[in-house]
Structures are given as C-alpha cells and as structure tokens.
Design a protein around this motif. Structure first.
Motif, PDB file in Angstrom:
ATOM      1  N   GLN A 204       0.822  -1.205   0.000  1.00 51.81           N
ATOM      2  CA  GLN A 204       0.000   0.000   0.000  1.00 51.81           C
ATOM      3  C   GLN A 204       0.859   1.260   0.000  1.00 51.81           C
ATOM      4  OE1 GLN A 204      -2.342   0.948   3.577  1.00 51.81           O
ATOM      5  NE2 GLN A 204      -4.133   1.139   2.260  1.00 51.81           N
ATOM      6  N   ILE A 205       1.854   1.316   0.874  1.00 50.57           N
ATOM      7  CA  ILE A 205       2.718   2.496   0.959  1.00 50.57           C
ATOM      8  C   ILE A 205       3.514   2.672  -0.329  1.00 50.57           C
ATOM      9  CG2 ILE A 205       4.649   3.549   2.197  1.00 50.57           C
ATOM     10  CD1 ILE A 205       3.696   1.983   4.675  1.00 50.57           C
ATOM     11  N   SER A 206       4.045   1.579  -0.853  1.00 47.65           N
ATOM     12  CA  SER A 206       4.819   1.645  -2.092  1.00 47.65           C
ATOM     13  C   SER A 206       3.978   2.164  -3.245  1.00 47.65           C
ATOM     14  CB  SER A 206       5.376   0.252  -2.432  1.00 47.65           C
ATOM     15  OG  SER A 206       6.038   0.262  -3.671  1.00 47.65           O
ATOM     16  N   SER A 207       2.739   1.689  -3.342  1.00 45.80           N
ATOM     17  CA  SER A 207       1.846   2.139  -4.406  1.00 45.80           C
ATOM     18  C   SER A 207       1.539   3.623  -4.280  1.00 45.80           C
ATOM     19  CB  SER A 207       0.553   1.319  -4.368  1.00 45.80           C
ATOM     20  OG  SER A 207      -0.377   1.796  -5.311  1.00 45.80           O
ATOM     21  N   MET A 222      -2.657   8.111   4.577  1.00 43.88           N
ATOM     22  CA  MET A 222      -1.426   7.364   4.823  1.00 43.88           C
ATOM     23  C   MET A 222      -0.234   8.298   4.964  1.00 43.88           C
ATOM     24  SD  MET A 222       0.130   4.582   5.419  1.00 43.88           S
ATOM     25  CE  MET A 222      -1.162   3.374   5.090  1.00 43.88           C
ATOM     26  N   LEU A 223      -0.140   9.317   4.097  1.00 46.97           N
ATOM     27  CA  LEU A 223       0.969  10.261   4.188  1.00 46.97           C
ATOM     28  C   LEU A 223       0.922  11.020   5.509  1.00 46.97           C
ATOM     29  CD1 LEU A 223       3.416  11.455   2.715  1.00 46.97           C
ATOM     30  CD2 LEU A 223       1.893  13.230   1.813  1.00 46.97           C
ATOM     31  N   ARG A 224      -0.280  11.390   5.946  1.00 49.05           N
ATOM     32  CA  ARG A 224      -0.411  12.089   7.218  1.00 49.05           C
ATOM     33  C   ARG A 224       0.049  11.211   8.378  1.00 49.05           C
ATOM     34  NH1 ARG A 224      -5.430  12.995   7.055  1.00 49.05           N
ATOM     35  NH2 ARG A 224      -6.183  11.490   8.589  1.00 49.05           N
ATOM     36  N   ARG A 225      -0.266   9.921   8.318  1.00 49.73           N
ATOM     37  CA  ARG A 225       0.168   9.002   9.378  1.00 49.73           C
ATOM     38  C   ARG A 225       1.679   8.850   9.380  1.00 49.73           C
ATOM     39  NH1 ARG A 225      -4.315   4.147   8.654  1.00 49.73           N
ATOM     40  NH2 ARG A 225      -6.137   5.413   9.174  1.00 49.73           N
ATOM     41  N   LEU A 226       2.280   8.776   8.198  1.00 46.19           N
ATOM     42  CA  LEU A 226       3.737   8.652   8.109  1.00 46.19           C
ATOM     43  C   LEU A 226       4.410   9.887   8.705  1.00 46.19           C
ATOM     44  CD1 LEU A 226       4.098   7.152   4.520  1.00 46.19           C
ATOM     45  CD2 LEU A 226       4.552   5.973   6.670  1.00 46.19           C
ATOM     46  N   LYS A 227       3.887  11.062   8.399  1.00 46.45           N
ATOM     47  CA  LYS A 227       4.458  12.293   8.938  1.00 46.45           C
ATOM     48  C   LYS A 227       4.221  12.397  10.439  1.00 46.45           C
ATOM     49  CE  LYS A 227       4.165  15.091   4.720  1.00 46.45           C
ATOM     50  NZ  LYS A 227       3.547  16.277   4.070  1.00 46.45           N
ATOM     51  N   PHE A 228       3.078  11.893  10.894  1.00 48.06           N
ATOM     52  CA  PHE A 228       2.734  11.954  12.311  1.00 48.06           C
ATOM     53  C   PHE A 228       3.713  11.130  13.147  1.00 48.06           C
ATOM     54  CE2 PHE A 228       0.365  10.484  16.060  1.00 48.06           C
ATOM     55  CZ  PHE A 228      -0.078  11.705  16.571  1.00 48.06           C
ATOM     56  N   LEU A 229       4.224  10.032  12.567  1.00 50.93           N
ATOM     57  CA  LEU A 229       5.148   9.166  13.291  1.00 50.93           C
ATOM     58  C   LEU A 229       6.517   9.804  13.469  1.00 50.93           C
ATOM     59  CD1 LEU A 229       4.266   5.718  11.688  1.00 50.93           C
ATOM     60  CD2 LEU A 229       3.684   6.516  13.976  1.00 50.93           C
ATOM     61  N   ASN A 230       6.823  10.799  12.647  1.00 52.40           N
ATOM     62  CA  ASN A 230       8.054  11.586  12.763  1.00 52.40           C
ATOM     63  C   ASN A 230       9.293  10.680  12.727  1.00 52.40           C
ATOM     64  OD1 ASN A 230       9.486  13.933  12.910  1.00 52.40           O
ATOM     65  ND2 ASN A 230       9.212  14.231  15.100  1.00 52.40           N
ATOM     66  N   ILE A 253      10.586   2.392  -0.716  1.00 55.26           N
ATOM     67  CA  ILE A 253       9.953   3.209   0.322  1.00 55.26           C
ATOM     68  C   ILE A 253      11.006   4.022   1.074  1.00 55.26           C
ATOM     69  CG2 ILE A 253       8.718   3.113   2.523  1.00 55.26           C
ATOM     70  CD1 ILE A 253       7.221   0.658   1.395  1.00 55.26           C
ATOM     71  N   ALA A 254      12.105   3.361   1.472  1.00 55.84           N
ATOM     72  CA  ALA A 254      13.157   4.056   2.207  1.00 55.84           C
ATOM     73  C   ALA A 254      13.758   5.188   1.374  1.00 55.84           C
ATOM     74  CB  ALA A 254      14.245   3.061   2.610  1.00 55.84           C
ATOM     75  N   ARG A 255      13.960   4.929   0.092  1.00 58.83           N
ATOM     76  CA  ARG A 255      14.547   5.943  -0.796  1.00 58.83           C
ATOM     77  C   ARG A 255      13.608   7.136  -0.960  1.00 58.83           C
ATOM     78  NH1 ARG A 255      15.782   2.665  -4.327  1.00 58.83           N
ATOM     79  NH2 ARG A 255      13.992   2.868  -5.742  1.00 58.83           N
ATOM     80  N   GLN A 256      12.320   6.864  -1.144  1.00 61.08           N
ATOM     81  CA  GLN A 256      11.343   7.934  -1.337  1.00 61.08           C
ATOM     82  C   GLN A 256      11.190   8.791  -0.074  1.00 61.08           C
ATOM     83  OE1 GLN A 256      11.077   8.044  -4.756  1.00 61.08           O
ATOM     84  NE2 GLN A 256       8.875   8.327  -4.553  1.00 61.08           N
ATOM     85  N   LEU A 257      11.074   8.143   1.073  1.00 67.84           N
ATOM     86  CA  LEU A 257      10.897   8.877   2.320  1.00 67.84           C
ATOM     87  C   LEU A 257      12.112   9.743   2.641  1.00 67.84           C
ATOM     88  CD1 LEU A 257       9.209   6.218   4.651  1.00 67.84           C
ATOM     89  CD2 LEU A 257       8.114   8.070   3.392  1.00 67.84           C
ATOM     90  N   LYS A 258      13.295   9.238   2.302  1.00 69.44           N
ATOM     91  CA  LYS A 258      14.531   9.945   2.654  1.00 69.44           C
ATOM     92  C   LYS A 258      14.853  11.078   1.689  1.00 69.44           C
ATOM     93  CE  LYS A 258      19.337   8.943   3.918  1.00 69.44           C
ATOM     94  NZ  LYS A 258      19.212   9.254   5.352  1.00 69.44           N
ATOM     95  N   THR A 259      14.681  10.837   0.390  1.00 67.56           N
ATOM     96  CA  THR A 259      15.151  11.805  -0.607  1.00 67.56           C
ATOM     97  C   THR A 259      14.058  12.695  -1.187  1.00 67.56           C
ATOM     98  OG1 THR A 259      14.907  10.198  -2.413  1.00 67.56           O
ATOM     99  CG2 THR A 259      17.026  10.259  -1.253  1.00 67.56           C
ATOM    100  N   LYS A 260      12.830  12.212  -1.245  1.00 63.53           N
ATOM    101  CA  LYS A 260      11.768  12.985  -1.887  1.00 63.53           C
ATOM    102  C   LYS A 260      10.850  13.663  -0.879  1.00 63.53           C
ATOM    103  CE  LYS A 260       8.088  12.670  -5.366  1.00 63.53           C
ATOM    104  NZ  LYS A 260       7.389  11.794  -6.343  1.00 63.53           N
ATOM    105  N   TYR A 261      10.412  12.901   0.128  1.00 66.44           N
ATOM    106  CA  TYR A 261       9.440  13.448   1.078  1.00 66.44           C
ATOM    107  C   TYR A 261      10.098  13.950   2.368  1.00 66.44           C
ATOM    108  CZ  TYR A 261       6.096  11.335  -2.085  1.00 66.44           C
ATOM    109  OH  TYR A 261       5.358  11.000  -3.193  1.00 66.44           O
TER     110      TYR A 261
END
Length: 366
Positions: A204-207, A222-230, A253-261
């Motif tokens: 789900q997250i990858s998609s 889902m994005l709000r939950r990811l940001k909420f977890l900090n 997922i790790a690459r996207q969270l680290k470099t894009k978001y």
C-alpha cells in the motif's frame, strides 16, 4: 506449371517445421532455472541460535486475574527477567532489530536478509563472519526500557479511555500496521515509538509513494500518518529475501521517504524471518503466530515490564458488550481459523498476566 500448382508448391515451402517436444529437455531446463534461483536468491537457512531453548518456566501461583487494574496488578519482575533472558538467546538484538540510522546513504539501506551460498562462501573466504556485523550500513539500537506498552487493534479498546494511561505510564509504545490513532486518542493514546508493518502495508505504501496522487483520501491519510510518526521506527519482521519483491519495495519506500518526502522515519527489519522461531519458542500449534505475539516476544528482549492493550479475540466482553473486530472498524471476522490460534495465544498471555510477567488489559482503564 499452371497457377494453382505454383501456389501449392509455395504453400509447401512455407509449411512450419514440426518441433518434437522433448519432456526430458524441458524438465532439465526448469530444474536448472530453479537451482539457479536457489543459489542466487534464497538465503541459507540458519540454525536455531546457540543457547536458544523453547519456553520452559516453572510458573509460580497466579496472583492476578483479568479484573486487576494498574493499581492492583502485582508484577513479578523475576519471571519477566527470566522470560527476557530466554527470548534474548533466541532473538539476539544485533540481528532481530536492525534499524537503519539516519546517516546511512540510500545505497546502504538494502534490507539484506541472510546470505545465499555463494555470498556466504565469499564472506568466509574474506575472513568475515557472514553476519549483520559485517554489513556496511549503520544501525541504531533500542535502549533498555523500563515500562513498555504494546497496542493491539482489538475493538476492546473502543470507549476504553486508556489513552492517557498508555501515553503517560510508558517509556516505549509499540503499535501495528498504521492503525488510526488521532481520532481515537482518548482510547489508544498517540505516543508511538515503533510500528510493525506487514506485507499488505508495504504494498500500500509503495503504491501510494509511486503514484504520488495525494488527492486520493486513502493516500492523503497514509501520508499524514507517516508524517505523524516523525522519527519513530517502522519495522518489518518477516521474510524479505525469499519474497524478493518485498525487499525491492522496502528499498523504494526508504529511498522515497529519505530523498523525496524528507520524512525522518527510521526503517528497520530482521536478519531472519522471526515467525517460525517464535512459534517454536512458545510451542504453538498454529500455522502463523500473530503480530501481537511476535511484538510481545521481541519486546521482552529490551523491556523490563510490558502491558498489552487491545488483545482480545472475542466478540463479547465480560459485560456482555459487543466488541467489533478492530476499534476503528467493524468487519466480520472468525477468530477460529486455520491461520492463527487466537484463543491459544490469549490463554498463554492470560497465564503470564496471572503470574505477573506481563499485564493484560481487557477492560476500561480507570
């Protein structure tokens, strides 16, 4: 030679050659492909760690029942320490909770799980041990915690008013599969230090991250939950090597969270699939152990005292109140199935609650 004769000759020349099917050759090709896959992608099946023994503890008389509250429950620190020693022998921290540190490059975050035979021989030849200690990535460790809470998703938490107790009385809080917490904070709290995810959530997250369509309500949530977890930990404890597509999605997922978001989540995984080992440790008869039992077993390796909330595999509570399957949704579910032995696990946890090795909350908090 007339036209019809020439046409017949032409058709004869274009006739497809007959290929004789050879079963032996076909079987050899398939076998060679399977063997190549086994050598390249399937890790060595590591034996049970040295000193690891199945759960055997002489249980003292029970001092607690399920009506015990936070004030009346009597802890047994000795029993909790004994269980922690046994689980630590089976689930050593250096290979169970591999949490990528923030200073890793995206190339080092590869979720390597086990070694295939070729890699293992190469590592031994280089004088290395073939364990996670030889990996180039930097990993964070979870420090010893005094009071831990593990939050299940059972509907027993709905209208429980346990949120303040969860947030205020615990140093470390574990949850699973991004269950919603903001609108249920009064019942489940908001504090989150580690979240366990399964394969479905990885897909789900990858998609969501690949499409980037955050106008969709599900993606936005889902994005709000990811940001909420900090900067908390998201941990995947199951197989990533044999399920090669899972490893690729975790890397993405790790690459996207680290470099894009630029979301500072720390992603962790396990060096080996833990389910079979945990199932063997507790002597369970089920096909798969539940996420809840897996979380509790791992938590005993770094927590002195553990309280479980939202672990209740029944449709009715002791007050004859109907209990939904999840506190955030009411979907049909049969707790008697061939995959998980919910009631067997609950009975085991109830015994440990009785002797004071853990606290199991199955009622409203006071």
């Amino acid at each position: 030679m007339d036209g019809s004769t020439r046409m017949e000759v032409f058709k004869m020349k274009l006739r497809k050659p007959k290929i004789k099917f050879k079963p032996a050759l076909f079987i050899c090709l398939i076998s060679a492909s399977v063997m190549m896959y086994l050598i390249i992608d399937i890790p060595i099946s590591y034996p049970i760690p040295h000193g690891c023994q199945p759960f055997t503890l002489k249980l003292p008389p029970a001092k607690n029942n399920l009506n015990s509250t936070a004030k009346t429950w009597i802890p047994n620190y000795f029993a909790a320490r004994q269980i922690g020693k046994m689980t630590s022998s089976c689930l050593p921290p250096h290979s169970t909770l591999l949490i990528y540190a923030a200073n890793n490059s995206v190339n080092d975050i590869d979720f390597k799980q086990g070694f295939n035979p070729v890699e293992y021989i190469s590592f031994l030849y280089d004088g290395k041990s073939g364990t996670p200690t030889d990996m180039s990535a930097n990993f964070d460790r979870i420090n010893r915690q005094k009071h831990c809470a593990i939050i299940g998703n059972s509907g027993i938490l709905l209208n429980s008013s346990c949120g303040k107790e969860i947030d205020n009385n615990h140093d470390f809080v574990m949850r699973s599969n991004f269950a919603p917490i903001e609108q249920y904070s009064g019942d489940v709290g908001v504090k989150t230090n580690l979240t366990v995810i399964n394969i479905e959530k990885i897909w789900q997250i990858s998609s969501i991250l690949s499409t980037g369509n955050f106008k969709d309500p599900l993606a936005k949530t889902m994005l709000r939950r990811l940001k909420f977890l900090n900067d908390s930990v998201v941990w995947y404890p199951k197989g990533a090597r044999f399920r090669f597509y899972v490893r690729a999605k975790l890397q993405f997922i790790a690459r996207q969270l680290k470099t894009k978001y630029h979301i500072p989540l720390r992603i962790g995984y396990s060096w080996r699939n833990l389910e079979a080992l945990i199932k063997w440790f507790w002597g369970m008869e089920e096909y798969y152990t539940t996420t809840g039992l897996n979380m509790y077993t791992v938590a005993t390796t770094f927590c002195d005292q553990i309280t479980l909330y939202g672990f209740y595999p029944f449709h009715v509570d002791k007050h004859n109140r109907r209990i939904p399957h999840h506190y955030y949704e009411d979907i049909p579910y049969n707790y008697v199935n061939k995959v998980h032995s919910f009631h067997e696990e609950f009975d085991r946890l109830t015994i440990l609650h009785g002797i004071g090795a853990l606290r199991l909350v199955t009622d409203r908090c006071q």
